[in-house]
Design a protein around this motif. Sequence first.
Motif, mmCIF file in Angstrom:
data_model
loop_
_atom_site.group_PDB
_atom_site.id
_atom_site.type_symbol
_atom_site.label_atom_id
_atom_site.label_comp_id
_atom_site.label_asym_id
_atom_site.label_seq_id
_atom_site.Cartn_x
_atom_site.Cartn_y
_atom_site.Cartn_z
ATOM 1 N N UNK A 172 0.840 -1.202 0.000
ATOM 2 C CA UNK A 172 0.000 0.000 0.000
ATOM 3 C C UNK A 172 0.870 1.244 0.000
ATOM 4 N N UNK A 173 0.456 2.223 -0.794
ATOM 5 C CA UNK A 173 1.179 3.502 -0.865
ATOM 6 C C UNK A 173 0.176 4.645 -0.903
ATOM 7 N N UNK A 174 0.591 5.837 -0.446
ATOM 8 C CA UNK A 174 -0.288 7.001 -0.601
ATOM 9 C C UNK A 174 -0.361 7.396 -2.070
ATOM 10 N N UNK A 175 -1.474 7.991 -2.471
ATOM 11 C CA UNK A 175 -1.615 8.401 -3.866
ATOM 12 C C UNK A 175 -1.983 9.876 -3.947
ATOM 13 N N UNK A 176 -1.083 10.647 -4.578
ATOM 14 C CA UNK A 176 -1.291 12.081 -4.788
ATOM 15 C C UNK A 176 -1.179 12.374 -6.264
ATOM 16 N N UNK A 177 0.044 12.694 -6.700
ATOM 17 C CA UNK A 177 0.279 12.928 -8.123
ATOM 18 C C UNK A 177 0.363 11.642 -8.935
ATOM 19 N N UNK A 178 0.545 10.512 -8.257
ATOM 20 C CA UNK A 178 0.534 9.213 -8.931
ATOM 21 C C UNK A 178 1.895 8.650 -9.287
ATOM 22 N N UNK A 200 -3.809 4.444 -1.045
ATOM 23 C CA UNK A 200 -4.572 5.074 0.030
ATOM 24 C C UNK A 200 -4.730 6.550 -0.294
ATOM 25 N N UNK A 201 -5.935 7.081 -0.114
ATOM 26 C CA UNK A 201 -6.202 8.466 -0.507
ATOM 27 C C UNK A 201 -7.177 9.133 0.467
ATOM 28 N N UNK A 202 -6.979 10.408 0.778
ATOM 29 C CA UNK A 202 -7.946 11.103 1.635
ATOM 30 C C UNK A 202 -9.277 11.311 0.899
ATOM 31 N N UNK A 203 -10.379 11.135 1.601
ATOM 32 C CA UNK A 203 -11.700 11.415 1.015
ATOM 33 C C UNK A 203 -11.773 12.873 0.561
ATOM 34 N N UNK A 204 -11.066 13.761 1.267
ATOM 35 C CA UNK A 204 -11.091 15.210 0.951
ATOM 36 C C UNK A 204 -10.361 15.542 -0.357
ATOM 37 N N UNK A 205 -9.587 14.592 -0.874
ATOM 38 C CA UNK A 205 -8.873 14.818 -2.152
ATOM 39 C C UNK A 205 -8.856 13.495 -2.912
ATOM 40 N N UNK A 206 -10.067 13.027 -3.287
ATOM 41 C CA UNK A 206 -10.193 11.666 -3.815
ATOM 42 C C UNK A 206 -10.255 11.613 -5.343
ATOM 43 N N UNK A 250 -8.302 2.904 -1.706
ATOM 44 C CA UNK A 250 -9.123 2.985 -0.496
ATOM 45 C C UNK A 250 -9.061 4.409 0.049
ATOM 46 N N UNK A 251 -10.220 4.972 0.359
ATOM 47 C CA UNK A 251 -10.284 6.344 0.873
ATOM 48 C C UNK A 251 -10.393 6.358 2.396
ATOM 49 N N UNK A 252 -9.767 7.344 3.013
ATOM 50 C CA UNK A 252 -9.806 7.467 4.478
ATOM 51 C C UNK A 252 -10.190 8.892 4.900
ATOM 52 N N UNK A 275 0.745 12.498 4.952
ATOM 53 C CA UNK A 275 0.562 11.699 3.728
ATOM 54 C C UNK A 275 1.029 10.257 3.937
ATOM 55 N N UNK A 276 2.098 10.077 4.699
ATOM 56 C CA UNK A 276 2.673 8.744 4.948
ATOM 57 C C UNK A 276 1.747 7.847 5.749
ATOM 58 N N UNK A 277 0.877 8.464 6.562
ATOM 59 C CA UNK A 277 -0.008 7.687 7.436
ATOM 60 C C UNK A 277 -1.221 7.142 6.691
ATOM 61 N N UNK A 278 -1.496 7.671 5.503
ATOM 62 C CA UNK A 278 -2.734 7.332 4.772
ATOM 63 C C UNK A 278 -2.844 5.841 4.436
ATOM 64 N N UNK A 279 -1.794 5.182 3.879
ATOM 65 C CA UNK A 279 -1.947 3.760 3.557
ATOM 66 C C UNK A 279 -2.184 2.869 4.771
ATOM 67 N N UNK A 280 -1.515 3.158 5.883
ATOM 68 C CA UNK A 280 -1.745 2.348 7.081
ATOM 69 C C UNK A 280 -3.154 2.597 7.623
#
Length: 311
Positions: A172-178, A200-206, A250-252, A275-280
């Motif tokens: 699992x990794x965070x996803x921003x710019x991809x 893993x992605x924030x619902x606020x920036x999905x 997955x959105x958090x 950002x690092x905490x999003x996948x966990x």
Amino acid sequence: MNKQTLIQTQNRIKPFIHQTPVLTSQLLNEKAGCNLFFKCENFQKMGAFKMRGATNAILSLSEDERQKGVVTHSSGNFAQAVSLAAQKLGVKAYIVMPENAPQVKKDGVRTYEGEIIECESTLQAREAAANKVREEKGASFLHPSNQDEVIYGNSTAAMELLEEQPNLDVILVPIGGGGLIAGTALAAYYFSINCKVIGGEPIEADDAYRSFASGKIETNKGANTIADGLRTHLGNRNFPIIKKHVDKIIRVEEDEIINTMQLIWERMKVLVEPSSAVPFAAVLKNKEEFKNKNVGIILSGGNVDVTNLPF
């Protein structure tokens, strides 16, 4: 693009980056109900995985191109990564930063001898300022996430993780710019037995979650998330890789990100940015899905303002 390209990339950048450790925690394993392996890119040079992509992009330039310098626009980790990679390789770095970028990040760029060009805090202003430098100086433009050489450089974090833990069921990794998830997906495709990759992605920036569903690149109207590194959207180079090789996103929620960030700090004694905490956080939200599995998590960076913590 093939397996050999990624092996060449890894060999090319190895002398210029840290091979970061993989940490485990019995307590967090019990809490999550699975076997967790944290790839600590927060311990990378300049504090984030971005060093890998920036280094590979500069090393991929010709001698003539390097003489003219490089330019990027970034308000954060990629600005520092390009500055440090360029400094190590004797290349001039021009960094376009929005005027409202955090002072700590501007200071970081200056520490690594990057030349800052300030602009208004809109994407249009950033691109215009970067184009001006390209035209005037002949500098090569480096994109933080939507450039093949950057994606290949990013893939080396998951390659190292899989070398150490070849039996992972999922990363699992965070996803921003991809750029990180695309690189991770390529690494898993070429170097694992059957390892899935999940974002893993924030619902606020999905935007990536919506792009994944619609099959075309979506953007965010706003991005009111604490995970400041994930407010960007996907690009035309990384999105096809994501569509082909990423299993799901997955959105958090914001409170889930903050609670997980605090958990990592307190239990692992490891400093990570939101950002690092999003996948966990995504794992903890979906425990049933990951039950008893071997789960790799890339802790993408640790550049956090310790005077302004969310907990």
